[in-house]
Write an enzyme that holds these catalytic residues in place. Structure first.
Site, PDB file in Angstrom:
ATOM      1  N   LYS A 120       0.846  -1.199   0.000  1.00  0.00           N
ATOM      2  CA  LYS A 120       0.000   0.000   0.000  1.00  0.00           C
ATOM      3  C   LYS A 120       0.879   1.246   0.000  1.00  0.00           C
ATOM      4  CE  LYS A 120      -0.457   0.023   5.045  1.00  0.00           C
ATOM      5  NZ  LYS A 120      -1.383   0.069   6.187  1.00  0.00           N
TER       6      LYS A 120
ATOM      7  N   TYR B 298      15.204  31.612   2.360  1.00  0.00           N
ATOM      8  CA  TYR B 298      14.088  32.416   2.826  1.00  0.00           C
ATOM      9  C   TYR B 298      14.219  32.755   4.316  1.00  0.00           C
ATOM     10  CZ  TYR B 298      11.442  31.380  -1.448  1.00  0.00           C
ATOM     11  OH  TYR B 298      11.025  31.285  -2.745  1.00  0.00           O
TER      12      TYR B 298
END
Length: 823
Positions: A493, A719
């Site tokens: 999965k 940033y």
């Protein structure tokens, strides 16, 4: 190879059962899945804690295999084939290889060591191939199984062998020595690999030296520990005169002394002293490991009396060794299997088996093949064999490149040939590659990497490399913990825990696991569309997906009365009978499942119902990895036993029962029931540090350096100016960021990457598509490789720093990051 089957009875000390012995064998196989198995195959049914090939004999007989070496004759197989019954089939394989080796009398170079064996083998093959017809170990076939298979590939045309031997503990090398019987021994670098299998370094060296027991010469790098071990070794095995031929950077008494070493950007200049003379040599590598491996090759050539001019000319053309098969996404829905650096008959058989295991559903199989070198056969015999091999493997299209393969194009069906790679590339757009699985296999001189580049899907340079060998290893590790007849479901999965769903499912199907598990129906549908035939359980099915689940023969987990009634309604409308479903019981996880107070209603709803069949009953452990909660686990197991037993008794059914996950497999072996579910352990992650050392890393996230710059003290990076340089700092920018799955919390000096085996701290905030690292202490340049995670840092280490779990790290990697699968 052509061996009379009857002659093997005394060799293997076997008991014969069969109809006739006047049969000649030309192929040895241990893989029941290989399309190369046929009437002239001798199949050796290896049996171990992880797998038993005897289980596949009946299927092999149905496909035409008639000759077997076995430890027992399986039920329903007696009288249907010829059997050589032995006590131990692995020992029989090794004895057969030793017997076969004794049929030939030509020089054999045997290599062992901790590191560098495969590189030195491939380089020696390249350096000596102008003068010899060489048989060598394909890829890294150096194990207790790989060595005999390598030696069994010898034929009458070979006049030099180069075989590597790898061991992981004591009492293993004695087996390999009897098979290889080298006449020249090469001891490569001795490092820390497999240290856990030995008491200390001396014991490891002593064990490796056993390969050279009857060897007239041993070539090695001189140092105090190895010299001491060799002295004792020579004293112990005095039955043969022995030459120790050494080299060193520091010990002037070595036979070959390296006077000077000057590193350049992409090469290294050395001066070496041999027999009182000084020589210069340019090695086209600058890293330490490659230089040592190249010097090992140099000393072999000096021992064989090659002159300095020949050595220099051949060393100038040494190349990086590609030791793996890679699966890549190609253009127009193609898959590319990249084996573009080797073209010999032995490795072709390996590559074709890999092609079969990785082919896409409904995709045709194509091979792009260069002239084959060093087969030991005449061209007529070689291309006849290659043509038959390709026919046996059901290859749809053959593209041959080279003058020799072009001359023998009549040996192939549906073939087109080109005289050289440039001619092929000029026509590539007219060849209509679409919906194909393409094996690209060529000798290095043909530069097939250009073909790979043209056919490969274009993506950015950040990739997640998935080691399929490691997945197989981890799978077998957990299989070894299972009791007999316990089935295995493997969870694929969440895109195979971020590693890639379909490719891993193909490998698991190749390994014949019993079930695959996915979370949602669309994951199962994708696997079915990819050609997966294994039963697939959908663990979290939504009621809206029930029609699709039925259409694609998926098997839903049912966890509520409402869901059961909804599924039964659709099942009745479609007139289904005995459609498999899986009943989930809630024993304390309190996520999904029938609780005890709903069990009677479940039983009444299922009683007398023939549209569905309860294939399994399951539950899920909440704390199987935490020792402080093991009492709770036992309460869950006890409740599961009681509830599932009631269900079985009331409905008079005999379903599979399963409750254990990865941690449960290791910690609660008494609760294996009929099946267990393997999850993150397959991908090399354990919650138990003691167990972790036995698992292999599967995924390595890699990128490159996009740009390098030096900033002065006081300047900032990224940033928010979160990083301020306190001194002049060299910064490298890496094209990977939080959109690729790298947590922003991993930035600002919390995390690091690895460049040239050195840690480089992440500075500033992680950006959407980039991150920056401090490389002031690393000699690196734009384009150099960067490890984001893998062996170091591990996903476990990252998870600990980020206060999360490895699952989140792995499943967060964006699908825009290309997955590259390799063996």
């Amino acid at each position: 190879m052509s061996i009379n089957l009857k002659s093997l009875i005394p060799v293997l000390n076997a008991e014969w059962t069969g109809s006739e012995t006047d049969i000649f064998i030309n192929h040895i196989s241990i893989d029941s899945r290989s399309l190369q198995n046929g009437s002239e195959t001798l199949f050796i049914a290896l049996s171990g804690v992880n797998n038993d090939a005897h289980l596949y004999i009946e299927e092999l007989i149905a496909h035409g295999v008639q000759n077997f070496v076995v430890q027992y004759i399986p039920e329903n197989c007696a009288g249907k084939a010829n059997f050589l019954v032995v006590k131990n089939t692995l020992k029989a394989l090794q004895e057969l290889a030793g017997y076969y080796r004794n049929l030939f009398d030509f020089p054999i170079i045997g290599l062992t060591g901790s590191n560098g064996k495969t590189i030195v083998k491939e380089w020696l093959n390249f350096l000596l191939s102008p003068d010899f017809n060489i048989i060598r170990s394909p890829k890294s076939y150096n194990s207790q199984v790989g060595v005999p298979l390598s030696v069994l590939a010898i034929n009458e045309k070979h006049n030099l062998g180069i075989f590597e031997a790898g061991i992981s503990t004591v009492n293993e090398m004695v087996n390999l020595q009897k098979i290889i019987k080298p006449t020249t021994g090469v001891l490569t670098n001795i490092g820390s690999a497999h240290d856990e299998g030995f008491l200390n370094l001396v014991q490891k060296i002593d064990e490796k030296l056993i390969l050279f027991k009857d060897c007239p010469v041993i070539i090695y790098q001189k140092n105090e520990i190895v010299d001491s071990c060799l002295s004792q070794f020579v004293a112990e095995y005095m039955m043969h005169p022995r030459t120790l031929f050494s080299w060193s950077f520091i010990d002037t008494s070595a036979d070959v002394f390296i006077l000077k070493k000057e590193n350049k950007s992409d090469s290294t200049h050395i001066q070496y002293q041999y027999k009182g003379e000084t020589f210069d040599l340019e090695i086209p590598f600058s890293d330490t490991a490659s230089i040592e491996n190249a010097i090992s090759c140099l000393v072999v050539l000096l021992y064989l009396k090659y002159d300095s001019e020949t050595i220099q000319n051949r060393f100038a053309r040494l190349y990086p060794v590609q030791m793996r098969l890679e699966v890549k996404n190609g253009i127009n829905n193609c898959s590319i299997i990249d084996d573009s650096y080797s073209s010999d008959f032995e490795s072709l058989t390996i590559a074709l088996d890999f092609l079969e295991s990785q082919k896409k559903k409904n995709a045709s199989k194509t091979i792009i093949l260069s002239d084959i070198v060093q087969s030991g056969f005449s061209n007529e015999e070689l291309y006849t064999k290659v043509g038959q091999l390709i026919t046996d493997n059901k290859i749809n299209r053959v593209i041959g490149i080279g003058t020799t393969i072009s001359a023998f194009k009549s040996k192939f069906s549906n073939v087109i040939t080109f005289q050289n790679t440039a001619e092929f590339i000029a026509e590539i757009e007219n060849l209509n590659f679409e919906n194909e699985t393409i094996l690209i296999k060529g000798a290095r001189s043909f530069q097939f990497e250009e073909i790979v580049s043209l056919l490969e899907e274009k993506t950015h340079e950040t990739v997640l490399e998935i080691n399929l060998n490691s997945i197989s290893y981890n799978l077998n590790y957990f299989k070894s913990k299972l009791a007999n007849n316990v089935k295995l479901m493997v969870m694929v999965k969440a895109f195979g825990y971020g590693n890639g769903g379909l490719e891993i499912a193909k490998l698991l199907e190749h390994h014949k696991v019993d079930y695959l598990g996915v979370a949602f129906a669309d994951e199962g549908i994708s696997l079915k569309n990819g050609g997966i035939k294994l039963p697939i359980m959908v663990l979290n099915p939504e009621s809206t997906s029930f029609p699709s689940i039925i259409q694609y023969n998926l098997e839903p987990e049912i966890y509520s009365v409402k869901g059961l009634k909804a599924f039964l309604k659709i099942a009745r409308e479609k007139n289904l009978k005995d459609f498999p479903i899986h009943i989930k019981l809630d024993t304390g996880m309190h996520r999904l499942g029938f609780e005890e107070n709903t069990l009677d209603e479940l039983i009444q709803t299922l009683k007398g119902n023939s549209t569905v069949k309860v294939k399994s009953v399951l539950s899920h452990l909440a704390t199987s990895d935490e020792a402080r909660h093991f009492d709770f686990v036992h309460s869950q197991i006890n409740l599961f036993e009681r509830l599932s037993s009631k269900l079985i008794s009331e409905l008079n059914i005999n379903p599979i029962r399963h409750i254990l996950n990865t941690s449960g497999i290791s910690n609660f072996p008494d609760a294996q029931y009929n099946m267990v579910r393997l999850g993150i352990g397959l991908y090399g992650v354990s919650n138990d540090p003691a167990e972790q050392k036995y698992l292999e890393n599967v995924g390595t996230l890699k990128s490159i350096i996009s740009q390098v710059r030096t900033i002065p003290a006081g300047d900032s990076v990224g940033y928010g100016r979160r990083f301020m340089a306190e001194k002049e700092t060299k910064i490298a920018t890496i094209p990977i960021g939080y959109a690729d799955g790298i947590s922003r919390l991993w930035g600002n000096l919390v995390g690091y990457v690895v460049i040239k085996n050195q840690k480089a701290s992440i500075v500033g905030n992680v950006c959407m598509d980039m991150l920056m690292v401090d490389v002031s202490h690393i000699d690196c340049k734009e384009g150099d490789s960067v490890i984001i995670f893998g062996e170091s840092p591990t996903v476990i280490e990252m998870a600990a720093a980020l206060k999360t779990i490895p699952y989140e790290i792995m499943t967060s990697i964006s699908q825009r990051v290309k997955r590259v699968f390799f063996r």
